[in-house]
Scaffold this motif. Structure first.
Motif, PDB file in Angstrom:
ATOM      1  N   UNK A 115       0.779  -1.495   0.078  1.00 24.58           N
ATOM      2  CA  UNK A 115       0.572  -0.151  -0.307  1.00 24.58           C
ATOM      3  C   UNK A 115       0.581   0.907  -0.127  1.00 24.58           C
ATOM      4  N   UNK A 116       2.014   1.488   0.672  1.00 23.72           N
ATOM      5  CA  UNK A 116       3.282   1.939   0.063  1.00 23.72           C
ATOM      6  C   UNK A 116       4.331   1.603   0.056  1.00 23.72           C
ATOM      7  N   UNK A 117       4.802   2.071  -1.382  1.00 24.36           N
ATOM      8  CA  UNK A 117       6.363   1.228  -1.233  1.00 24.36           C
ATOM      9  C   UNK A 117       7.162   1.382  -0.949  1.00 24.36           C
ATOM     10  N   UNK A 118       7.626   1.832   0.099  1.00 18.07           N
ATOM     11  CA  UNK A 118       8.431   2.854   1.379  1.00 18.07           C
ATOM     12  C   UNK A 118       8.131   1.282   1.520  1.00 18.07           C
ATOM     13  N   UNK A 119       7.387   0.115   2.366  1.00 18.37           N
ATOM     14  CA  UNK A 119       7.441  -0.585   3.307  1.00 18.37           C
ATOM     15  C   UNK A 119       7.976  -1.313   2.948  1.00 18.37           C
ATOM     16  N   UNK A 120       7.819  -2.707   1.784  1.00 17.79           N
ATOM     17  CA  UNK A 120       8.939  -3.333   1.994  1.00 17.79           C
ATOM     18  C   UNK A 120      10.364  -3.158   1.924  1.00 17.79           C
ATOM     19  N   UNK A 121      10.715  -1.827   1.647  1.00 17.43           N
ATOM     20  CA  UNK A 121      12.309  -1.584   1.440  1.00 17.43           C
ATOM     21  C   UNK A 121      12.518  -1.240   3.407  1.00 17.43           C
ATOM     22  N   UNK A 122      11.621  -0.558   3.367  1.00 18.31           N
ATOM     23  CA  UNK A 122      12.038  -0.592   5.560  1.00 18.31           C
ATOM     24  C   UNK A 122      11.995  -1.564   5.365  1.00 18.31           C
ATOM     25  N   UNK A 123      10.851  -2.359   5.534  1.00 16.01           N
ATOM     26  CA  UNK A 123      10.973  -3.363   6.353  1.00 16.01           C
ATOM     27  C   UNK A 123      12.698  -5.051   5.866  1.00 16.01           C
ATOM     28  N   UNK A 124      12.597  -4.997   4.847  1.00 13.04           N
ATOM     29  CA  UNK A 124      13.208  -5.985   4.031  1.00 13.04           C
ATOM     30  C   UNK A 124      14.530  -5.939   2.946  1.00 13.04           C
ATOM     31  N   UNK A 125      14.840  -4.005   3.466  1.00 17.26           N
ATOM     32  CA  UNK A 125      16.677  -3.643   3.268  1.00 17.26           C
ATOM     33  C   UNK A 125      16.786  -3.398   4.348  1.00 17.26           C
ATOM     34  N   UNK A 126      16.535  -2.002   4.155  1.00 16.40           N
ATOM     35  CA  UNK A 126      16.975  -1.292   5.395  1.00 16.40           C
ATOM     36  C   UNK A 126      16.939  -2.030   6.950  1.00 16.40           C
ATOM     37  N   UNK A 127      15.995  -2.728   7.494  1.00 18.01           N
ATOM     38  CA  UNK A 127      16.012  -3.014   9.075  1.00 18.01           C
ATOM     39  C   UNK A 127      16.303  -4.052   8.644  1.00 18.01           C
ATOM     40  N   UNK A 191       8.090   0.228 -12.291  1.00 21.58           N
ATOM     41  CA  UNK A 191       7.146  -1.283 -11.473  1.00 21.58           C
ATOM     42  C   UNK A 191       6.315  -2.110 -11.892  1.00 21.58           C
ATOM     43  N   UNK A 192       6.315  -3.215 -11.228  1.00 21.29           N
ATOM     44  CA  UNK A 192       5.278  -4.839 -11.453  1.00 21.29           C
ATOM     45  C   UNK A 192       4.315  -4.373 -10.907  1.00 21.29           C
ATOM     46  N   UNK A 193       2.574  -3.939 -11.305  1.00 20.51           N
ATOM     47  CA  UNK A 193       1.925  -4.249 -10.610  1.00 20.51           C
ATOM     48  C   UNK A 193       1.652  -4.864  -9.626  1.00 20.51           C
ATOM     49  N   UNK A 194       1.399  -4.721  -7.753  1.00 20.70           N
ATOM     50  CA  UNK A 194       1.085  -5.895  -7.006  1.00 20.70           C
ATOM     51  C   UNK A 194       0.200  -6.915  -7.240  1.00 20.70           C
ATOM     52  N   UNK A 195      -0.581  -6.748  -8.401  1.00 19.05           N
ATOM     53  CA  UNK A 195      -1.338  -8.145  -8.448  1.00 19.05           C
ATOM     54  C   UNK A 195      -0.514  -9.494  -9.129  1.00 19.05           C
TER      55      UNK A 195
END
Length: 215
Positions: A115-127, A191-195
């Motif tokens: 829902x926010x493209x920043x979410x995966x970046x934060x959770x799976x790359x930065x954290x 971007x790849x569609x989320x669907x």
């Protein structure tokens, strides 16, 4: 008179103290989400976060003990968003067939996390790997997802869609695969569609749990 002074001291421009504190906290979280996912966690300074949020350093430390505490809160928030999107669906899916359950839950999870493209970046790359505390929290959420998926695998087996077996390692593998797909999704241009992402996760999930048991 004293009561009037006390009341004024708790309000500013019609906004009370607690509301202002909550607004500053939200601004810091939004600033951190933006800075951590664009500049990178390690390159972001507390002064950068305060400047972007429009708050003082003193205001920062009123809400968060450190930059790491802010990262921990964001990481937990994103995972809570995903779980809150899925858990309410369980009651409505009580009598649904296993394929419908998997499809609905995967769609809800992907919708929440993308829902926010920043979410995966934060959770799976930065954290990951930032600190021992972050690793403990990451492991805790990893375990929750594994247990959630394992329960769905067992349910599919009871319904006859999948063979009856121990699905613990399968659930761990699925969480790893989903994490990898989300990590790749957030880097992809265009971007790849989320669907499409949801379609791939569903296909992997069903193919993995329905494979024959090795004798």
């Amino acid at each position: 008179m004293a009561q009037d002074v006390a009341t004024r001291s708790r309000t500013y421009a019609g906004v009370d103290t607690e509301q202002r504190r909550a607004e500053r906290r939200d601004k810091l979280l939004e600033a951190a989400l933006d800075e951590f996912t664009s500049k990178g966690y390690h390159k972001t300074k507390i002064a950068d976060l305060c400047a972007r949020a429009g708050v003082s350093t003193r205001n920062f430390y009123e809400k968060f003990a450190s930059k790491e505490a802010l990262l921990l809160e964001l990481h937990a928030h994103i995972n809570r968003v995903a779980m809150k999107r899925m858990l309410p669906l369980l009651d409505s899916l009580t009598h649904a067939d296993a394929i419908t359950r998997v499809t609905t839950l995967v769609d809800a999870f992907v919708e929440a996390v993308t829902s926010d493209p920043r979410y995966p970046r934060l959770n799976y790359v930065e954290a990951p790997g930032v600190s021992a505390a972050m690793e403990r929290q990451h492991k805790d959420w990893f375990t929750r997802y594994v247990e959630f998926i394992e329960a769905e695998c067992d349910r599919a087996a009871e319904a006859g869609l999948a063979p009856k077996r121990n699905y613990r390692l399968t659930a761990i593998a699925l969480v790893g695969a989903i994490t990898g797909l989300l990590r790749e999704w957030q880097t992809h241009e265009p971007p790849v569609p989320a669907s499409d992402l949801a379609d791939e996760i569903r296909a992997i999930f069903i193919a993995t749990i329905t494979r024959p048991v090795n004798r």
